[in-house]
Scaffold this active site. Structure first.
Site, mmCIF file in Angstrom:
data_model
loop_
_atom_site.group_PDB
_atom_site.id
_atom_site.type_symbol
_atom_site.label_atom_id
_atom_site.label_comp_id
_atom_site.label_asym_id
_atom_site.label_seq_id
_atom_site.Cartn_x
_atom_site.Cartn_y
_atom_site.Cartn_z
ATOM 1 N N HIS A 22 27.456 -7.565 -47.416
ATOM 2 C CA HIS A 22 27.513 -7.924 -46.003
ATOM 3 C C HIS A 22 26.863 -9.298 -45.897
ATOM 4 O O HIS A 22 25.670 -9.447 -46.148
ATOM 5 C CB HIS A 22 26.735 -6.865 -45.200
ATOM 6 N N LYS A 167 33.303 -8.532 -34.768
ATOM 7 C CA LYS A 167 32.295 -9.602 -34.773
ATOM 8 C C LYS A 167 32.348 -10.251 -36.149
ATOM 9 O O LYS A 167 32.273 -9.558 -37.167
ATOM 10 C CB LYS A 167 30.943 -8.959 -34.488
ATOM 11 N N LYS A 169 30.681 -12.755 -38.859
ATOM 12 C CA LYS A 169 29.412 -13.394 -39.207
ATOM 13 C C LYS A 169 29.704 -14.764 -39.798
ATOM 14 O O LYS A 169 30.424 -14.868 -40.812
ATOM 15 C CB LYS A 169 28.675 -12.540 -40.249
ATOM 16 N N ASP A 198 28.814 -14.221 -34.671
ATOM 17 C CA ASP A 198 27.346 -14.200 -34.700
ATOM 18 C C ASP A 198 26.902 -15.236 -35.726
ATOM 19 O O ASP A 198 27.199 -15.122 -36.921
ATOM 20 C CB ASP A 198 26.831 -12.811 -35.085
ATOM 21 N N GLU A 224 27.281 -15.210 -30.262
ATOM 22 C CA GLU A 224 25.937 -14.640 -30.397
ATOM 23 C C GLU A 224 25.011 -15.588 -31.152
ATOM 24 O O GLU A 224 25.328 -16.052 -32.243
ATOM 25 C CB GLU A 224 26.053 -13.294 -31.134
ATOM 26 N N ASP A 251 20.376 -12.987 -29.051
ATOM 27 C CA ASP A 251 19.950 -11.850 -29.878
ATOM 28 C C ASP A 251 18.499 -12.084 -30.331
ATOM 29 O O ASP A 251 17.572 -11.600 -29.689
ATOM 30 C CB ASP A 251 20.909 -11.666 -31.064
ATOM 31 N N LYS A 275 18.496 -4.336 -28.874
ATOM 32 C CA LYS A 275 18.256 -3.613 -30.129
ATOM 33 C C LYS A 275 16.937 -2.880 -30.010
ATOM 34 O O LYS A 275 15.895 -3.526 -29.747
ATOM 35 C CB LYS A 275 18.208 -4.579 -31.317
ATOM 36 N N GLU A 329 27.742 -1.931 -31.078
ATOM 37 C CA GLU A 329 28.118 -2.132 -32.488
ATOM 38 C C GLU A 329 27.319 -1.163 -33.373
ATOM 39 O O GLU A 329 26.828 -1.555 -34.421
ATOM 40 C CB GLU A 329 27.880 -3.591 -32.904
HETATM 41 C C1 MUC Z 1 22.641 -9.217 -36.003
HETATM 42 O O1 MUC Z 1 22.058 -10.291 -36.007
HETATM 43 O O2 MUC Z 1 23.273 -8.943 -35.003
HETATM 44 C C2 MUC Z 1 24.229 -6.666 -36.525
HETATM 45 C C3 MUC Z 1 25.490 -6.457 -36.947
HETATM 46 C C4 MUC Z 1 25.639 -7.082 -38.156
HETATM 47 O O3 MUC Z 1 26.639 -7.154 -38.829
HETATM 48 O O4 MUC Z 1 24.467 -7.677 -38.494
HETATM 49 C C5 MUC Z 1 23.489 -7.324 -37.560
HETATM 50 C C6 MUC Z 1 22.465 -8.324 -37.200
HETATM 51 MG MG MG Z 2 22.932 -10.915 -34.042
#
Ligand code: MUC
Ligand code: MG
Length: 393
Positions: A22, A167, A169, A198, A224, A251, A275, A329
């Site tokens: 990931h 989402k 990354k 994000d 994000e 976030d 969170k 999520e």
């Molecule tokens: C984050 O920063 O949001 C949440 C979902 C994901 O894939 O990583 C996390 C951390």
């Molecule tokens: Mg995040």
């Protein structure tokens, strides 16, 4: 008279591999190391809580080892013998014994609320204000780093009717490469899905001003944490200039209710990612959500990639919040090779269904806890793979 005296608290760290690497802006993980808390009341009831970090202390300051230590050395002794039913007073005791350490406190508070709910044979949402949602739209994160693999994952999840919010990354590669990556995914999923990115604080304000419009042109509607957590000024400018085309979500910047007030006053975002761990527990998450509500800011049910314990707890809390939301999520359990509960939460028609039983509505499998317990394996603390982190400029 104390109705539910707290008797004993135990903590362990699990090591559970992920189904694939990931990749985030700051590195890549192939294992999650959630801290699991077990709390017993003197009536024999036991509750479970969890705090998960990402890549040890890479996402923020707390690490699994630090959380375990804070609970064993300070939080558990502060709570022993206290009335478990008085949640706010338990939080005060923890705050007196230990500054900060929001993740550690959240895991203990979670186990406490689970134990008390189970003692009363009630679902936790009933002690948290009452549910307003029976289910929430559930996002999946595309973070393999590879366009065709990301598209394959997304198409499978669309076909299974599990997810239609994705989402992506980004932030580890150059912004131009990220724009190309996101554009290819957006073309592949056109008309079928909603896209979020994000950036996990990777960009400075100028980079964000230059590249976010390109991501929006590609089809991204929610952005994000594009800039560093301290950079409220840049968030404010982005919110003002991009606001009619996409929403900016905070976030890492929004942890305490005071952070929430600051962002609200500055009009520096449209959405808070909530969170439970970073806010310091379920009750404090409600406080942050209350600021969002009062300031006409939306909320999103975020994750730290928890197992089914932390995810179910968050689902109970999110079920009690208002209608201005962007889904959740809570997909952590699906990213792990195996789970530690007998039955996972149900996903139906792209929505996560609230598990309605006593406590957080999931039953922990002690055999699975033992199987992944770090103390019973030879695994060492998790380290983020920094090889995945490319210099941006
Ligand atoms: C984050 O920063 O949001 C949440 C979902 C994901 O894939 O990583 C996390 C951390
Ligand atoms: Mg995040």
């Amino acid at each position: 008279m104390s109705r539910f005296p707290i008797e004993r608290i135990e903590v362990r760290i699990l090591d559970i591999p992920t189904i694939r690497p990931h990749k985030l802006s700051f590195g890549s993980i192939s294992r999650q190391s959630p801290v699991i808390v077990q709390l017993w009341l003197s009536n024999g009831a036991c509750g479970f809580g969890e705090a998960a970090t990402i890549g040890g202390p890479s996402w923020n300051e707390e690490s699994p080892e630090g959380i375990q230590h804070a609970i064993n050395a300070y939080l558990a002794p502060a709570l022993r013998g206290q009335d478990g039913a008085c949640f706010e007073s338990a939080l005060t005791h923890m705050d007196l014994a230990c500054k900060g350490n929001a993740f550690a406190k959240s895991a203990v508070e979670m186990a406490l609320i689970d134990a008390v709910s189970r003692s009363l044979n009630l679902p936790a949402w009933q002690l948290l204000g009452g549910k307003r949602h029976q289910s929430l739209p559930l996002a999946w994160t595309l973070a393999s780093g590879d366009v065709s693999r990301d598209l394959e994952e997304a198409q499978l999840r669309l076909a299974q009717k599990r997810h239609r919010i994705f989402k992506i990354k980004i932030g580890a590669r150059s912004p131009a490469e990220d724009v190309a990556h996101v554009s290819q995914i957006a073309r592949g999923l056109a008309g079928q899905a909603t896209l979020t990115v994000d950036i996990n604080q990777a960009w400075d304000g100028n980079t964000a001003r230059r590249y976010l419009p390109q991501l929006i042109d590609a089809g991204v509607t929610l952005i994000e944490q594009p800039v560093a957590k301290w950079n409220v000024e840049a968030l404010k400018i982005l919110t003002a200039t991009l606001g009619d085309r996409a929403s900016i979500m905070a976030d890492e910047t929004v942890c305490t209710p005071q952070d929430a007030m600051l962002l609200a006053r500055a009009q520096a975002c449209h959405v808070f990612s909530l969170k439970v761990a970073k806010h310091g527990g379920l009750l404090r998450t409600r406080q942050v959500a209350a600021v969002a509500d009062a300031a006409d800011i939306g909320w999103y049910g975020g994750t730290m990639l928890e197992t089914s314990i932390g995810s179910a707890a968050a689902a109970h809390l999110f079920s009690t919040l208002g209608t201005q939301h962007h889904g959740c999520e809570l997909f952590g359990p699906q990213l792990l090779v195996d789970d530690i509960v007998t039955e996972r939460m149900t996903i139906r028609d792209f929505e996560l269904q609230l598990p309605d039983g006593p406590g957080f509505g999931v039953e922990v499998d002690i055999g699975q806890l033992n199987r992944f317990d770090r103390a019973r394996t030879s695994l060492t603390p998790v380290h983020i793979d920094l090889g995945q982190r490319a210099t941006i400029f």
